[in-house]
Design a protein around this motif. Sequence first.
Motif, mmCIF file in Angstrom:
data_model
loop_
_atom_site.group_PDB
_atom_site.id
_atom_site.type_symbol
_atom_site.label_atom_id
_atom_site.label_comp_id
_atom_site.label_asym_id
_atom_site.label_seq_id
_atom_site.Cartn_x
_atom_site.Cartn_y
_atom_site.Cartn_z
ATOM 1 N N THR A 19 -1.244 13.044 -3.238
ATOM 2 C CA THR A 19 -2.526 12.889 -2.545
ATOM 3 C C THR A 19 -2.970 11.423 -2.580
ATOM 4 O OG1 THR A 19 -3.901 13.210 -4.512
ATOM 5 C CG2 THR A 19 -3.198 15.209 -3.331
ATOM 6 N N ASP A 20 -4.032 11.139 -1.861
ATOM 7 C CA ASP A 20 -4.583 9.780 -1.859
ATOM 8 C C ASP A 20 -4.924 9.297 -3.265
ATOM 9 O OD1 ASP A 20 -4.291 9.529 0.856
ATOM 10 O OD2 ASP A 20 -6.442 9.408 1.303
ATOM 11 N N ASP A 21 -5.296 10.212 -4.155
ATOM 12 C CA ASP A 21 -5.596 9.811 -5.537
ATOM 13 C C ASP A 21 -4.380 9.221 -6.250
ATOM 14 O OD1 ASP A 21 -8.209 10.697 -5.238
ATOM 15 O OD2 ASP A 21 -7.832 12.630 -6.221
ATOM 16 N N ASP A 22 -3.181 9.531 -5.753
ATOM 17 C CA ASP A 22 -1.944 9.040 -6.369
ATOM 18 C C ASP A 22 -1.543 7.654 -5.887
ATOM 19 O OD1 ASP A 22 -1.488 11.435 -7.856
ATOM 20 O OD2 ASP A 22 -0.689 12.387 -6.049
ATOM 21 N N ILE A 23 -2.159 7.170 -4.831
ATOM 22 C CA ILE A 23 -1.728 5.896 -4.231
ATOM 23 C C ILE A 23 -1.709 4.740 -5.232
ATOM 24 C CG2 ILE A 23 -2.381 4.116 -2.532
ATOM 25 C CD1 ILE A 23 -3.069 6.454 -0.611
ATOM 26 N N PRO A 24 -2.736 4.538 -6.068
ATOM 27 C CA PRO A 24 -2.650 3.413 -7.025
ATOM 28 C C PRO A 24 -1.471 3.536 -7.994
ATOM 29 C CG PRO A 24 -4.921 4.180 -6.826
ATOM 30 C CD PRO A 24 -4.064 5.183 -6.109
ATOM 31 N N ASP A 25 -1.162 4.762 -8.432
ATOM 32 C CA ASP A 25 -0.034 4.944 -9.355
ATOM 33 C C ASP A 25 1.304 4.805 -8.643
ATOM 34 O OD1 ASP A 25 -1.658 5.287 -11.595
ATOM 35 O OD2 ASP A 25 -1.795 7.452 -11.305
ATOM 36 N N ARG B 210 0.448 -2.132 -1.151
ATOM 37 C CA ARG B 210 -0.464 -0.976 -1.053
ATOM 38 C C ARG B 210 -0.179 -0.200 0.228
ATOM 39 N NH1 ARG B 210 -4.626 1.684 -3.430
ATOM 40 N NH2 ARG B 210 -5.966 2.785 -1.979
ATOM 41 N N GLU B 211 0.125 -0.897 1.305
ATOM 42 C CA GLU B 211 0.461 -0.228 2.558
ATOM 43 C C GLU B 211 1.717 0.627 2.401
ATOM 44 O OE1 GLU B 211 -0.336 -3.566 2.362
ATOM 45 O OE2 GLU B 211 -2.368 -3.249 3.137
ATOM 46 N N SER B 212 2.685 0.164 1.608
ATOM 47 C CA SER B 212 3.893 0.954 1.334
ATOM 48 C C SER B 212 3.526 2.258 0.629
ATOM 49 C CB SER B 212 4.877 0.175 0.456
ATOM 50 O OG SER B 212 5.242 -1.053 1.032
ATOM 51 N N ALA B 213 2.648 2.163 -0.368
ATOM 52 C CA ALA B 213 2.217 3.349 -1.118
ATOM 53 C C ALA B 213 1.424 4.305 -0.226
ATOM 54 C CB ALA B 213 1.393 2.934 -2.332
ATOM 55 N N GLU B 214 0.564 3.759 0.623
ATOM 56 C CA GLU B 214 -0.207 4.597 1.541
ATOM 57 C C GLU B 214 0.724 5.301 2.527
ATOM 58 O OE1 GLU B 214 -3.005 1.817 3.200
ATOM 59 O OE2 GLU B 214 -4.320 1.968 1.437
ATOM 60 N N PHE B 215 1.722 4.588 3.038
ATOM 61 C CA PHE B 215 2.688 5.193 3.944
ATOM 62 C C PHE B 215 3.428 6.337 3.253
ATOM 63 C CE2 PHE B 215 7.061 5.629 5.407
ATOM 64 C CZ PHE B 215 6.860 5.941 6.745
ATOM 65 N N PHE B 216 3.869 6.120 2.021
ATOM 66 C CA PHE B 216 4.583 7.146 1.254
ATOM 67 C C PHE B 216 3.739 8.422 1.144
ATOM 68 C CE2 PHE B 216 5.482 9.148 -2.898
ATOM 69 C CZ PHE B 216 6.799 9.517 -2.700
ATOM 70 N N VAL B 217 2.495 8.273 0.728
ATOM 71 C CA VAL B 217 1.629 9.437 0.496
ATOM 72 C C VAL B 217 1.144 10.059 1.803
ATOM 73 C CG1 VAL B 217 -0.616 10.150 -0.440
ATOM 74 C CG2 VAL B 217 0.919 8.697 -1.799
ATOM 75 N N ARG B 218 0.698 9.240 2.743
ATOM 76 C CA ARG B 218 0.040 9.758 3.947
ATOM 77 C C ARG B 218 0.975 10.088 5.104
ATOM 78 N NH1 ARG B 218 -4.811 5.299 3.798
ATOM 79 N NH2 ARG B 218 -5.884 6.181 1.976
ATOM 80 N N SER B 219 2.172 9.505 5.123
ATOM 81 C CA SER B 219 3.077 9.719 6.253
ATOM 82 C C SER B 219 4.420 10.308 5.821
ATOM 83 C CB SER B 219 3.301 8.404 7.000
ATOM 84 O OG SER B 219 4.108 8.600 8.132
#
Length: 189
Positions: free
Chosen positions: A21-27, A49-58
């Motif tokens: 989830t989005d809560d996991d993005i920082p980790d 951070r964009e890489s982490a957001e892509f992983f979780v959200r896409s």
Amino acid sequence: MTAPVLTLRLTTPRLVLDVPTDDDIPDVLEACQDVETQRWMPLPSPYTRESAEFFVRSYCPHGLASRRYTVWALHARGGGRLLGALEVRKDERAGSASLGCWSGPWARGQGYMREALGAVARYALDPDGLGFDRLNWEYVPGNESSRRLAEAAGFGFGDGMRTVVSLHGETREARVGRLGRDDVRRSHP
């Protein structure tokens, strides 16, 4: 009407495995910037951070929606930060899938990934779960913790299977371990 998104929640004595989830993005960001994670995983570098957001959200939702792969986020049953991620991906060969994972440096050496891998392997090979007949595990020599983790889950490397992988633009030989449905039945009654 679109097909519902598949969510596969698993639990172990210490863990809850669920969709990131989005809560996991920082980790995710911190774990994937780790030197050891970067050394052995084919991740973008620098990992942003964009890489982490892509992983979780896409990336993760696409796998569930396409039914080609599933990524689980590992968390302690009591909550807290992300401990790691584990993926099962369908192979081209029918009935076969490959697994991969990474752990946050704060979670290493505590047996979390071993526990999660056992649960995911059993579920992936269960005819009432993902229904695969065989699972594959690849590791690049030198990453002995990956080999030990796979062997602890029952993967065998005895047949000398090898493949070639691309890691950071470099072609590397990888060893391939296998775990079949019958192997899990024998080791986990």
